[in-house]
Design a protein around this motif. Sequence first.
Motif, PDB file in Angstrom:
ATOM      1  N   LYS A   1       0.837  -1.207   0.000  1.00  0.00           N
ATOM      2  CA  LYS A   1       0.000   0.000   0.000  1.00  0.00           C
ATOM      3  C   LYS A   1       0.866   1.250   0.000  1.00  0.00           C
ATOM      4  O   LYS A   1       0.594   2.227  -0.717  1.00  0.00           O
ATOM      5  CB  LYS A   1      -0.922  -0.019   1.215  1.00  0.00           C
ATOM      6  CG  LYS A   1      -1.890   1.149   1.249  1.00  0.00           C
ATOM      7  CD  LYS A   1      -2.802   1.043   2.457  1.00  0.00           C
ATOM      8  CE  LYS A   1      -3.772   2.224   2.509  1.00  0.00           C
ATOM      9  NZ  LYS A   1      -4.660   2.140   3.706  1.00  0.00           N
ATOM     10  N   LEU A   2       1.954   1.234   0.824  1.00  0.00           N
ATOM     11  CA  LEU A   2       2.856   2.381   0.873  1.00  0.00           C
ATOM     12  C   LEU A   2       3.527   2.587  -0.478  1.00  0.00           C
ATOM     13  O   LEU A   2       3.651   3.733  -0.958  1.00  0.00           O
ATOM     14  CB  LEU A   2       3.898   2.164   1.970  1.00  0.00           C
ATOM     15  CG  LEU A   2       4.909   3.295   2.181  1.00  0.00           C
ATOM     16  CD1 LEU A   2       4.185   4.582   2.555  1.00  0.00           C
ATOM     17  CD2 LEU A   2       5.932   2.918   3.247  1.00  0.00           C
TER      18      LEU A   2
ATOM     19  N   ALA B   1       2.360   1.680  -3.356  1.00  0.00           N
ATOM     20  CA  ALA B   1       1.350   2.177  -4.292  1.00  0.00           C
ATOM     21  C   ALA B   1       1.087   3.664  -4.063  1.00  0.00           C
ATOM     22  O   ALA B   1       0.975   4.446  -5.020  1.00  0.00           O
ATOM     23  CB  ALA B   1       0.054   1.371  -4.134  1.00  0.00           C
ATOM     24  N   GLU B   2       1.027   4.064  -2.788  1.00  0.00           N
ATOM     25  CA  GLU B   2       0.822   5.483  -2.494  1.00  0.00           C
ATOM     26  C   GLU B   2       2.004   6.318  -2.960  1.00  0.00           C
ATOM     27  O   GLU B   2       1.825   7.417  -3.517  1.00  0.00           O
ATOM     28  CB  GLU B   2       0.599   5.660  -0.987  1.00  0.00           C
ATOM     29  CG  GLU B   2      -0.727   5.094  -0.493  1.00  0.00           C
ATOM     30  CD  GLU B   2      -0.868   5.234   1.008  1.00  0.00           C
ATOM     31  OE1 GLU B   2       0.135   5.652   1.652  1.00  0.00           O
ATOM     32  OE2 GLU B   2      -1.959   4.941   1.541  1.00  0.00           O
ATOM     33  N   GLN B   3       3.242   5.832  -2.736  1.00  0.00           N
ATOM     34  CA  GLN B   3       4.419   6.556  -3.196  1.00  0.00           C
ATOM     35  C   GLN B   3       4.436   6.654  -4.724  1.00  0.00           C
ATOM     36  O   GLN B   3       4.758   7.720  -5.283  1.00  0.00           O
ATOM     37  CB  GLN B   3       5.685   5.855  -2.694  1.00  0.00           C
ATOM     38  CG  GLN B   3       5.892   5.964  -1.188  1.00  0.00           C
ATOM     39  CD  GLN B   3       7.114   5.209  -0.728  1.00  0.00           C
ATOM     40  OE1 GLN B   3       7.754   4.501  -1.511  1.00  0.00           O
ATOM     41  NE2 GLN B   3       7.451   5.357   0.558  1.00  0.00           N
TER      42      GLN B   3
ATOM     43  N   ALA C   1       1.813   6.565  -6.672  1.00  0.00           N
ATOM     44  CA  ALA C   1       0.761   7.505  -7.052  1.00  0.00           C
ATOM     45  C   ALA C   1       1.207   8.942  -6.802  1.00  0.00           C
ATOM     46  O   ALA C   1       0.946   9.844  -7.613  1.00  0.00           O
ATOM     47  CB  ALA C   1      -0.515   7.194  -6.279  1.00  0.00           C
ATOM     48  N   ALA C   2       1.927   9.171  -5.667  1.00  0.00           N
ATOM     49  CA  ALA C   2       2.417  10.519  -5.373  1.00  0.00           C
ATOM     50  C   ALA C   2       3.449  10.962  -6.399  1.00  0.00           C
ATOM     51  O   ALA C   2       3.435  12.114  -6.869  1.00  0.00           O
ATOM     52  CB  ALA C   2       3.003  10.553  -3.964  1.00  0.00           C
TER      53      ALA C   2
ATOM     54  N   LYS D   1       1.651  11.774  -9.587  1.00  0.00           N
ATOM     55  CA  LYS D   1       0.951  13.059  -9.482  1.00  0.00           C
ATOM     56  C   LYS D   1       1.934  14.213  -9.527  1.00  0.00           C
ATOM     57  O   LYS D   1       1.681  15.252 -10.165  1.00  0.00           O
ATOM     58  CB  LYS D   1       0.140  13.092  -8.191  1.00  0.00           C
ATOM     59  CG  LYS D   1      -0.719  14.333  -8.065  1.00  0.00           C
ATOM     60  CD  LYS D   1      -1.544  14.278  -6.791  1.00  0.00           C
ATOM     61  CE  LYS D   1      -2.403  15.543  -6.671  1.00  0.00           C
ATOM     62  NZ  LYS D   1      -3.208  15.547  -5.430  1.00  0.00           N
TER      63      LYS D   1
END
Length: 228
Positions: free
Chosen positions: A173-174, A176-178, A180-181, A184
């Motif tokens: 999850k981390l 994936a969030e990184q 995605a960040a 972006k």
Amino acid sequence: MSAVQALEPLARIATRADRARRRLSLIEAAPRKVSRFPFLLALVALLAVGMGGLVVVNTQIQTQATELAGLQREAANLSHKQAQTQAEVDNLRSPASLQAKAYELGMRPNPQPAFIVLPEGKILGTPTKVTGKELPDQVYLTWQQQVQQQEAARLAVVKAKADAAAKKAAEDKLKAEQAAAKKKAAEDAAAKKAADEATAKKQQDAQKQQDAQKQQSTAPSTKPTGGN
């Protein structure tokens, strides 16, 4: 008198008898009507008795089949209980169980035993007092304690697997969030760059227009002159 004359009376009598016989005729007797109701009643009664007997027999068979199935289940349950009880007895008779029970009663193994020879009463070996610390590595557990220990170990393994799975899920999850960040941020940077380029292009176009206007304002005005 001749024989013919003697037979004439007999012939006459025979002729008269024949005539009388011809006048008589056989009349058939009227058929008698037999009632069928008793026969039908007997047939219905026989069928009713047969059906009743068949129902009784089927009921008895079903009842006995149900009782037989119940007895078979009971016998199977008793067989399982017997096997379980026999397994428990065998486990309690095992050396490990006896050692665990002796340990619970306070008995400890003696690595330096002494023996008495009967009936002489001679002692072989040196009697040594046991403190219980001679063999610290040996631990005796009952089968219940062994089952509890195994269950605790299994739960620990399950918990470790669950923790590892949760940790991996958190890491994924981390990541994936990184990702995605980062995506972006790259999109924002690209949008900002495009906006800056558009702004710079507008400024250049405005500057070019201003320069063109200045050149037009500073250029000498030439008017055509007519000849005399």
